[in-house]
Motif scaffolding. Structure first.
Motif, mmCIF file in Angstrom:
data_model
loop_
_atom_site.group_PDB
_atom_site.id
_atom_site.type_symbol
_atom_site.label_atom_id
_atom_site.label_comp_id
_atom_site.label_asym_id
_atom_site.label_seq_id
_atom_site.Cartn_x
_atom_site.Cartn_y
_atom_site.Cartn_z
ATOM 1 N N ARG A 6 27.872 68.858 135.492
ATOM 2 C CA ARG A 6 27.916 68.707 134.037
ATOM 3 C C ARG A 6 26.664 69.333 133.419
ATOM 4 O O ARG A 6 25.549 69.098 133.879
ATOM 5 C CB ARG A 6 28.005 67.234 133.667
ATOM 6 C CG ARG A 6 28.125 67.050 132.189
ATOM 7 C CD ARG A 6 28.294 65.613 131.818
ATOM 8 N NE ARG A 6 28.247 65.543 130.374
ATOM 9 C CZ ARG A 6 28.842 64.622 129.676
ATOM 10 N NH1 ARG A 6 29.517 63.680 130.263
ATOM 11 N NH2 ARG A 6 28.744 64.628 128.367
ATOM 12 N N THR A 7 26.859 70.117 132.362
ATOM 13 C CA THR A 7 25.749 70.790 131.684
ATOM 14 C C THR A 7 25.804 70.497 130.192
ATOM 15 O O THR A 7 26.823 70.049 129.670
ATOM 16 C CB THR A 7 25.799 72.319 131.888
ATOM 17 O OG1 THR A 7 26.969 72.836 131.262
ATOM 18 C CG2 THR A 7 25.794 72.692 133.359
ATOM 19 N N SER A 8 24.708 70.784 129.522
ATOM 20 C CA SER A 8 24.633 70.660 128.067
ATOM 21 C C SER A 8 24.022 71.933 127.511
ATOM 22 O O SER A 8 23.190 72.571 128.160
ATOM 23 C CB SER A 8 23.753 69.470 127.669
ATOM 24 O OG SER A 8 24.316 68.261 128.119
ATOM 25 N N GLN A 9 24.423 72.266 126.301
ATOM 26 C CA GLN A 9 23.877 73.444 125.635
ATOM 27 C C GLN A 9 22.465 73.142 125.173
ATOM 28 O O GLN A 9 22.154 72.033 124.726
ATOM 29 C CB GLN A 9 24.756 73.799 124.448
ATOM 30 C CG GLN A 9 24.467 75.159 123.876
ATOM 31 C CD GLN A 9 25.540 75.564 122.872
ATOM 32 O OE1 GLN A 9 26.149 74.724 122.230
ATOM 33 N NE2 GLN A 9 25.763 76.848 122.756
ATOM 34 N N GLY A 10 21.589 74.131 125.282
ATOM 35 C CA GLY A 10 20.194 73.960 124.882
ATOM 36 C C GLY A 10 20.059 73.527 123.437
ATOM 37 O O GLY A 10 20.848 73.927 122.578
ATOM 38 N N VAL A 11 19.049 72.723 123.174
ATOM 39 C CA VAL A 11 18.808 72.197 121.834
ATOM 40 C C VAL A 11 18.207 73.264 120.932
ATOM 41 O O VAL A 11 18.619 73.445 119.794
ATOM 42 C CB VAL A 11 17.871 70.967 121.898
ATOM 43 C CG1 VAL A 11 17.526 70.466 120.509
ATOM 44 C CG2 VAL A 11 18.515 69.865 122.721
ATOM 45 N N SER A 45 20.663 78.019 122.027
ATOM 46 C CA SER A 45 22.037 77.745 122.432
ATOM 47 C C SER A 45 22.523 78.634 123.575
ATOM 48 O O SER A 45 23.577 78.387 124.144
ATOM 49 C CB SER A 45 22.978 77.867 121.232
ATOM 50 O OG SER A 45 22.928 79.176 120.704
ATOM 51 N N ASP A 46 21.742 79.665 123.931
ATOM 52 C CA ASP A 46 22.101 80.508 125.073
ATOM 53 C C ASP A 46 21.731 79.847 126.396
ATOM 54 O O ASP A 46 22.215 80.241 127.451
ATOM 55 C CB ASP A 46 21.404 81.870 124.988
ATOM 56 C CG ASP A 46 21.913 82.702 123.819
ATOM 57 O OD1 ASP A 46 23.077 82.483 123.394
ATOM 58 O OD2 ASP A 46 21.155 83.552 123.330
ATOM 59 N N LEU A 47 20.836 78.861 126.341
ATOM 60 C CA LEU A 47 20.414 78.154 127.548
ATOM 61 C C LEU A 47 21.248 76.893 127.734
ATOM 62 O O LEU A 47 21.697 76.286 126.768
ATOM 63 C CB LEU A 47 18.937 77.763 127.447
ATOM 64 C CG LEU A 47 17.926 78.899 127.402
ATOM 65 C CD1 LEU A 47 16.527 78.341 127.176
ATOM 66 C CD2 LEU A 47 17.974 79.711 128.681
ATOM 67 N N HIS A 48 21.434 76.508 128.985
ATOM 68 C CA HIS A 48 22.127 75.271 129.324
ATOM 69 C C HIS A 48 21.267 74.508 130.313
ATOM 70 O O HIS A 48 20.582 75.104 131.145
ATOM 71 C CB HIS A 48 23.501 75.564 129.916
ATOM 72 C CG HIS A 48 24.457 76.087 128.910
ATOM 73 N ND1 HIS A 48 24.444 77.403 128.482
ATOM 74 C CD2 HIS A 48 25.438 75.485 128.205
ATOM 75 C CE1 HIS A 48 25.390 77.575 127.571
ATOM 76 N NE2 HIS A 48 26.000 76.423 127.383
ATOM 77 N N TYR A 49 21.308 73.198 130.213
ATOM 78 C CA TYR A 49 20.523 72.377 131.118
ATOM 79 C C TYR A 49 21.418 71.335 131.765
ATOM 80 O O TYR A 49 22.519 71.050 131.286
ATOM 81 C CB TYR A 49 19.349 71.711 130.400
ATOM 82 C CG TYR A 49 19.723 70.821 129.248
ATOM 83 C CD1 TYR A 49 19.949 69.455 129.442
ATOM 84 C CD2 TYR A 49 19.865 71.325 127.965
ATOM 85 C CE1 TYR A 49 20.290 68.634 128.379
ATOM 86 C CE2 TYR A 49 20.211 70.509 126.900
ATOM 87 C CZ TYR A 49 20.423 69.168 127.118
ATOM 88 O OH TYR A 49 20.775 68.352 126.075
ATOM 89 N N SER A 50 20.936 70.798 132.882
ATOM 90 C CA SER A 50 21.731 69.818 133.604
ATOM 91 C C SER A 50 20.838 68.756 134.216
ATOM 92 O O SER A 50 19.852 69.067 134.887
ATOM 93 C CB SER A 50 22.530 70.510 134.707
ATOM 94 O OG SER A 50 23.209 69.556 135.501
ATOM 95 N N TYR A 51 21.184 67.518 133.940
ATOM 96 C CA TYR A 51 20.558 66.387 134.630
ATOM 97 C C TYR A 51 21.293 66.149 135.947
ATOM 98 O O TYR A 51 20.702 65.797 136.953
ATOM 99 C CB TYR A 51 20.620 65.130 133.757
ATOM 100 C CG TYR A 51 19.626 65.113 132.626
ATOM 101 C CD1 TYR A 51 18.406 64.464 132.765
ATOM 102 C CD2 TYR A 51 19.898 65.734 131.408
ATOM 103 C CE1 TYR A 51 17.489 64.423 131.730
ATOM 104 C CE2 TYR A 51 18.984 65.708 130.371
ATOM 105 C CZ TYR A 51 17.787 65.056 130.540
ATOM 106 O OH TYR A 51 16.874 65.023 129.510
ATOM 107 N N ALA A 52 22.620 66.343 135.928
ATOM 108 C CA ALA A 52 23.447 66.077 137.109
ATOM 109 C C ALA A 52 23.038 66.944 138.293
ATOM 110 O O ALA A 52 23.039 66.487 139.436
ATOM 111 C CB ALA A 52 24.917 66.295 136.771
#
Length: 120
Positions: A41-46, A49-56
């Protein structure tokens, strides 16, 4: 930093030393990911918006997104702590203003934004 780290831990305004208690996402590891090569699971950068981050990807749960969006279930104690901190900050500012007023003899000629006398 890069890779799985607690990138936010110690950073102001939410995760720094001046904030207690810290939101729980402050100490959770996360990383930026290439979404075309990530099956977690990822989220779009705050801020980008071209970056994505993931805690999972780092084995942790993303509580940042619901915290930022205001959709998390937060314990009442968190709200009480935040309100208490806000009120304490206001009390400190009022006491500082009172001290300045006392120092000027209670003059009506005090600029309330800077606590400096404005009359000659």
């Amino acid at each position: 930093g890069t890779g799985c780290e607690t990138h936010d831990d110690g950073l102001e305004p939410y995760c720094g030393d001046s904030v207690e208690p810290h939101p729980n996402w402050c100490t959770k590891p996360w990383c930026y990911v290439d979404i075309s090569n990530c099956d977690k699971r990822t989220s779009q950068g705050v801020y980008n918006s071209d970056l994505h981050y993931s805690y999972a990807t780092c084995g942790s749960t993303n509580t940042f997104d619901c915290w930022r969006e205001g959709t998390c279930d937060r314990p009442l104690t968190d709200l009480i702590t935040q309100v208490n901190s806000y009120l304490l900050s206001n009390v400190n500012e009022l006491e500082k203003a009172e001290s300045m007023l006392t120092a000027t003899g209670g003059s009506d000629c005090v600029d309330s934004t800077t606590y400096l006398t404005s009359c000659d």
